[in-house]
Design a protein around this motif. Structure first.
Motif, PDB file in Angstrom:
ATOM      1  N   ARG A   1      58.474  22.148   2.862  1.00 21.58           N
ATOM      2  CA  ARG A   1      60.228  22.071   4.256  1.00 21.58           C
ATOM      3  C   ARG A   1      61.619  22.131   3.655  1.00 21.58           C
ATOM      4  O   ARG A   1      61.605  22.140   2.733  1.00 21.58           O
ATOM      5  N   MET A   2      62.180  22.557   4.808  1.00 15.71           N
ATOM      6  CA  MET A   2      63.915  22.590   4.493  1.00 15.71           C
ATOM      7  C   MET A   2      64.236  22.139   5.881  1.00 15.71           C
ATOM      8  O   MET A   2      63.839  22.047   7.037  1.00 15.71           O
ATOM      9  N   GLU A   3      65.187  20.452   5.559  1.00 17.71           N
ATOM     10  CA  GLU A   3      66.561  20.028   6.263  1.00 17.71           C
ATOM     11  C   GLU A   3      67.899  20.471   6.379  1.00 17.71           C
ATOM     12  O   GLU A   3      68.011  20.625   5.785  1.00 17.71           O
ATOM     13  N   LEU A   4      68.121  20.830   7.549  1.00 19.57           N
ATOM     14  CA  LEU A   4      69.465  20.756   7.622  1.00 19.57           C
ATOM     15  C   LEU A   4      70.581  20.450   8.189  1.00 19.57           C
ATOM     16  O   LEU A   4      70.099  20.268   9.389  1.00 19.57           O
ATOM     17  N   ALA A   5      71.188  19.773   8.194  1.00 20.63           N
ATOM     18  CA  ALA A   5      72.309  19.096   8.872  1.00 20.63           C
ATOM     19  C   ALA A   5      73.374  19.481   9.239  1.00 20.63           C
ATOM     20  O   ALA A   5      74.556  19.219   8.086  1.00 20.63           O
ATOM     21  N   GLY A   6      73.950  19.167  10.095  1.00 22.17           N
ATOM     22  CA  GLY A   6      75.497  19.259  10.245  1.00 22.17           C
ATOM     23  C   GLY A   6      75.818  18.392  11.356  1.00 22.17           C
ATOM     24  O   GLY A   6      75.828  17.107  11.605  1.00 22.17           O
ATOM     25  N   GLU A   7      77.448  18.290  11.034  1.00 25.71           N
ATOM     26  CA  GLU A   7      77.996  18.139  12.094  1.00 25.71           C
ATOM     27  C   GLU A   7      77.925  17.993  13.535  1.00 25.71           C
ATOM     28  O   GLU A   7      78.323  16.855  14.502  1.00 25.71           O
ATOM     29  N   ARG A   8      76.571  18.628  14.181  1.00 22.89           N
ATOM     30  CA  ARG A   8      76.920  18.564  15.767  1.00 22.89           C
ATOM     31  C   ARG A   8      75.884  18.167  15.928  1.00 22.89           C
ATOM     32  O   ARG A   8      74.814  17.929  16.341  1.00 22.89           O
ATOM     33  N   ASP A   9      74.255  18.707  15.064  1.00 23.04           N
ATOM     34  CA  ASP A   9      72.905  19.017  14.955  1.00 23.04           C
ATOM     35  C   ASP A   9      71.657  18.786  13.951  1.00 23.04           C
ATOM     36  O   ASP A   9      72.327  18.925  12.597  1.00 23.04           O
ATOM     37  N   GLN A  10      70.384  18.869  14.045  1.00 28.68           N
ATOM     38  CA  GLN A  10      69.615  18.321  12.730  1.00 28.68           C
ATOM     39  C   GLN A  10      68.585  18.951  12.897  1.00 28.68           C
ATOM     40  O   GLN A  10      68.279  19.206  14.367  1.00 28.68           O
ATOM     41  N   ILE A  11      68.300  19.980  12.361  1.00 31.45           N
ATOM     42  CA  ILE A  11      66.705  20.949  12.153  1.00 31.45           C
ATOM     43  C   ILE A  11      65.982  20.709  11.258  1.00 31.45           C
ATOM     44  O   ILE A  11      66.785  20.549  10.147  1.00 31.45           O
ATOM     45  N   VAL A  12      64.344  21.099  11.295  1.00 30.12           N
ATOM     46  CA  VAL A  12      63.750  20.877  10.353  1.00 30.12           C
ATOM     47  C   VAL A  12      62.435  22.260  10.047  1.00 30.12           C
ATOM     48  O   VAL A  12      62.781  22.722  11.348  1.00 30.12           O
ATOM     49  N   VAL A  13      62.796  22.804   8.962  1.00 30.09           N
ATOM     50  CA  VAL A  13      61.313  23.864   9.032  1.00 30.09           C
ATOM     51  C   VAL A  13      60.316  23.646   8.116  1.00 30.09           C
ATOM     52  O   VAL A  13      60.803  21.917   7.451  1.00 30.09           O
ATOM     53  N   GLY A  14      58.952  23.038   8.678  1.00 24.79           N
ATOM     54  CA  GLY A  14      57.936  23.026   8.056  1.00 24.79           C
ATOM     55  C   GLY A  14      57.295  21.327   8.466  1.00 24.79           C
ATOM     56  O   GLY A  14      55.983  21.369   8.014  1.00 24.79           O
ATOM     57  N   LEU A  15      57.555  21.414   9.346  1.00 21.20           N
ATOM     58  CA  LEU A  15      57.081  20.130   9.637  1.00 21.20           C
ATOM     59  C   LEU A  15      56.559  20.141  11.335  1.00 21.20           C
ATOM     60  O   LEU A  15      56.712  20.959  12.115  1.00 21.20           O
ATOM     61  N   ASP A  16      55.468  19.946  11.413  1.00 20.83           N
ATOM     62  CA  ASP A  16      54.416  20.673  12.488  1.00 20.83           C
ATOM     63  C   ASP A  16      53.150  19.376  12.505  1.00 20.83           C
ATOM     64  O   ASP A  16      53.024  18.508  11.446  1.00 20.83           O
ATOM     65  N   ASP A  17      51.984  19.624  13.023  1.00 20.97           N
ATOM     66  CA  ASP A  17      50.758  18.854  12.850  1.00 20.97           C
ATOM     67  C   ASP A  17      50.140  19.165  11.549  1.00 20.97           C
ATOM     68  O   ASP A  17      48.876  18.659  11.526  1.00 20.97           O
ATOM     69  N   ARG A  18      49.882  20.260  11.193  1.00 16.56           N
ATOM     70  CA  ARG A  18      49.853  20.035   9.771  1.00 16.56           C
ATOM     71  C   ARG A  18      50.315  19.829   8.535  1.00 16.56           C
ATOM     72  O   ARG A  18      49.916  20.320   7.522  1.00 16.56           O
ATOM     73  N   THR A  19      51.863  19.040   8.285  1.00 17.80           N
ATOM     74  CA  THR A  19      52.567  18.572   7.407  1.00 17.80           C
ATOM     75  C   THR A  19      51.518  17.348   6.681  1.00 17.80           C
ATOM     76  O   THR A  19      51.378  15.886   7.545  1.00 17.80           O
ATOM     77  N   PRO A  20      51.310  17.845   5.311  1.00 16.50           N
ATOM     78  CA  PRO A  20      50.809  16.431   5.360  1.00 16.50           C
ATOM     79  C   PRO A  20      51.733  15.218   4.666  1.00 16.50           C
ATOM     80  O   PRO A  20      51.926  14.877   3.318  1.00 16.50           O
ATOM     81  N   ILE A  21      52.401  14.532   5.592  1.00 16.96           N
ATOM     82  CA  ILE A  21      53.023  13.177   5.727  1.00 16.96           C
ATOM     83  C   ILE A  21      52.349  12.470   6.123  1.00 16.96           C
ATOM     84  O   ILE A  21      52.264  12.444   7.951  1.00 16.96           O
ATOM     85  N   ALA A  22      52.390  11.017   6.085  1.00 16.47           N
ATOM     86  CA  ALA A  22      52.427   9.937   7.167  1.00 16.47           C
ATOM     87  C   ALA A  22      53.891   9.030   7.544  1.00 16.47           C
ATOM     88  O   ALA A  22      53.731   8.940   6.759  1.00 16.47           O
ATOM     89  N   SER A  23      53.469   8.766   8.524  1.00 16.69           N
ATOM     90  CA  SER A  23      54.706   7.885   8.875  1.00 16.69           C
ATOM     91  C   SER A  23      53.993   6.535   8.938  1.00 16.69           C
ATOM     92  O   SER A  23      53.479   6.047   8.475  1.00 16.69           O
ATOM     93  N   THR A  24      55.128   5.717   8.103  1.00 20.03           N
ATOM     94  CA  THR A  24      55.140   4.078   8.284  1.00 20.03           C
ATOM     95  C   THR A  24      54.872   3.478   9.627  1.00 20.03           C
ATOM     96  O   THR A  24      55.607   2.521   9.507  1.00 20.03           O
ATOM     97  N   GLU A  25      56.060   4.749  10.722  1.00 21.82           N
ATOM     98  CA  GLU A  25      56.086   3.508  11.792  1.00 21.82           C
ATOM     99  C   GLU A  25      55.630   3.131  12.395  1.00 21.82           C
ATOM    100  O   GLU A  25      54.347   4.464  13.305  1.00 21.82           O
ATOM    101  N   PRO A  26      54.790   1.974  13.020  1.00 24.35           N
ATOM    102  CA  PRO A  26      54.034   1.750  13.788  1.00 24.35           C
ATOM    103  C   PRO A  26      53.760   2.755  15.095  1.00 24.35           C
ATOM    104  O   PRO A  26      52.698   2.866  15.566  1.00 24.35           O
ATOM    105  N   THR A  27      55.115   3.633  15.899  1.00 29.10           N
ATOM    106  CA  THR A  27      54.978   4.847  17.021  1.00 29.10           C
ATOM    107  C   THR A  27      55.083   5.250  16.261  1.00 29.10           C
ATOM    108  O   THR A  27      55.057   7.026  17.179  1.00 29.10           O
ATOM    109  N   GLY A  28      54.429   6.306  15.025  1.00 26.57           N
ATOM    110  CA  GLY A  28      55.365   7.588  14.200  1.00 26.57           C
ATOM    111  C   GLY A  28      54.230   7.619  14.636  1.00 26.57           C
ATOM    112  O   GLY A  28      53.240   7.779  15.742  1.00 26.57           O
ATOM    113  N   PRO A  29      54.295   9.777  14.282  1.00 24.96           N
ATOM    114  CA  PRO A  29      52.775  10.706  14.574  1.00 24.96           C
ATOM    115  C   PRO A  29      51.988   9.933  13.118  1.00 24.96           C
ATOM    116  O   PRO A  29      51.886  10.092  12.210  1.00 24.96           O
TER     117      PRO A  29
END
Length: 340
Positions: A236-264
């Motif tokens: 993955r690559m996350e890029l953060a600027g003063e106006r917006d933020q984007i991420v590369v490599g985040l999709d339905d096959r990214t091997p990461i799990a959220s601990t948030e109750p409403t997370g994906p």
């Protein structure tokens, strides 16, 4: 067009398959240190196998694709250059700067083409990130976070030949960081951990690494890598600027799990490796090479570009060993090609 493919291991097989079905490639000549492996692939593709490298050059080809062990890259690049042949070579050019500089010098003296295999430059996500940054969508870029995590470590016998985690794995992140942002790295501070399997310590390598990079406009980038990410292959690559933020490599096959109750939810089928994750990009870079050979486009990643990524890797390795910040100016080969 007739292309010689030197090396028919995993990536060589992928490239041979791509080239064999390309409409502008008439035939292939395949060779490998294991002749039986080259013969089997040639038979499967309906192509020709050669008993060795000598035959590749003697029988006559229009271009060469090099996917051998890294230790053979520089010599083969030089051989092709002296024969006046354009070359596509998997990264890196060599495992050290002197070898890389010597190979580049041969290519430049011969006036031939060397395209390096940094496939992330052809990935849709990284291409989209580059376009967003260049269009000013993020505003002033202030932070980049990047990671490459292999699901399982390579064979222990291969580790001492790999060049280490910075040169073998994070070098892709170093290259694509420059390519996406259009900036140069000026300073690095790196650390590594050999905790875990003994084979990393025995190879003088680390299984996990981190680096803080400063770019020439003041942007800070953090990069991490590991050989042992049991959840899956994660890039993955996350890029953060003063106006917006984007991420590369985040999709339905990214091997990461959220601990948030409403997370994906966690991915049902996480990525297992680089050949699967970057399959379309590997095909696109070979298609680009054919266009380069035909004179239809400029070289998308030449030897000088690859050299800059290696210099960052060398600086990180030096920083890790000596436990200090390293200026890129300390590393030879600093004339940058410039990034459009």
């Amino acid at each position: 067009m007739r292309i010689g493919v030197i090396g028919t291991g995993r990536i060589g097989t992928i490239h041979a398959n791509t080239l064999s079905r390309h409409r502008d490639v008439g035939s292939l000549i395949l060779t490998d240190a294991d002749p039986a492996r080259a013969q089997e692939l040639a038979h499967r593709l309906g192509e020709t196998a050669a008993p060795g490298v000598e035959e590749i050059f003697r029988w006559g080809v229009d271009a060469v694709v090099i996917t051998t062990a890294t230790s053979a890259h520089a010599e083969l690049i030089g051989r092709a250059a002296r024969s006046g042949l354009p070359v596509f070579c998997e990264k890196p050019i060599a495992l050290d700067l002197p070898g890389s500089l010597a190979a580049i010098a041969e290519v430049e003296a011969a006036g031939t083409v060397l395209q390096m295999g940094f496939q992330r430059r052809f990935d849709a996500g990284y291409t989209g990130a580059r376009e967003a940054v260049r269009a000013g969508r993020l505003g002033r870029l202030h932070t980049v976070r990047a990671l490459t995590s292999d699901q399982a470590p390579p064979d222990a016998a291969w580790l001492p030949l790999s060049g280490g985690l910075y040169r073998d794995t994070l070098i892709h992140d170093f290259d694509v960081l420059r390519w996406v942002t259009g900036r140069e790295v000026t300073d690095v501070y790196a650390a590594g951990s050999d905790a875990g399997p003994r084979m990393f310590r025995e190879a003088g390598d680390v299984g996990t690494a981190a680096a803080l990079l400063t770019l020439d406009d003041g942007t800070l980038a953090t990069l991490t890598a590991t050989r042992m990410n049991g959840a899956g292959y994660d890039v993955r690559m996350e890029l953060a600027g003063e106006r917006d933020q984007i991420v590369v490599g985040l999709d339905d096959r990214t091997p990461i799990a959220s601990t948030e109750p409403t997370g994906p939810p966690a991915a049902d089928k996480p990525w297992s490796g680089f050949l699967e994750r970057f399959g379309p990009a590997y095909e696109a870079e070979l298609n680009a090479f054919v266009e380069v050979v035909r004179g239809e486009r400029a070289n998308p990643c030449d030897g000088r570009e690859a050299l800059q990524a290696l210099r960052v890797a060398e600086a990180c390795e030096l920083s890790r060993r000596e436990r200090r910040p390293v200026h890129l100016a300390e590393i030879p080969g600093g004339t940058s090609p410039g990034l459009a």
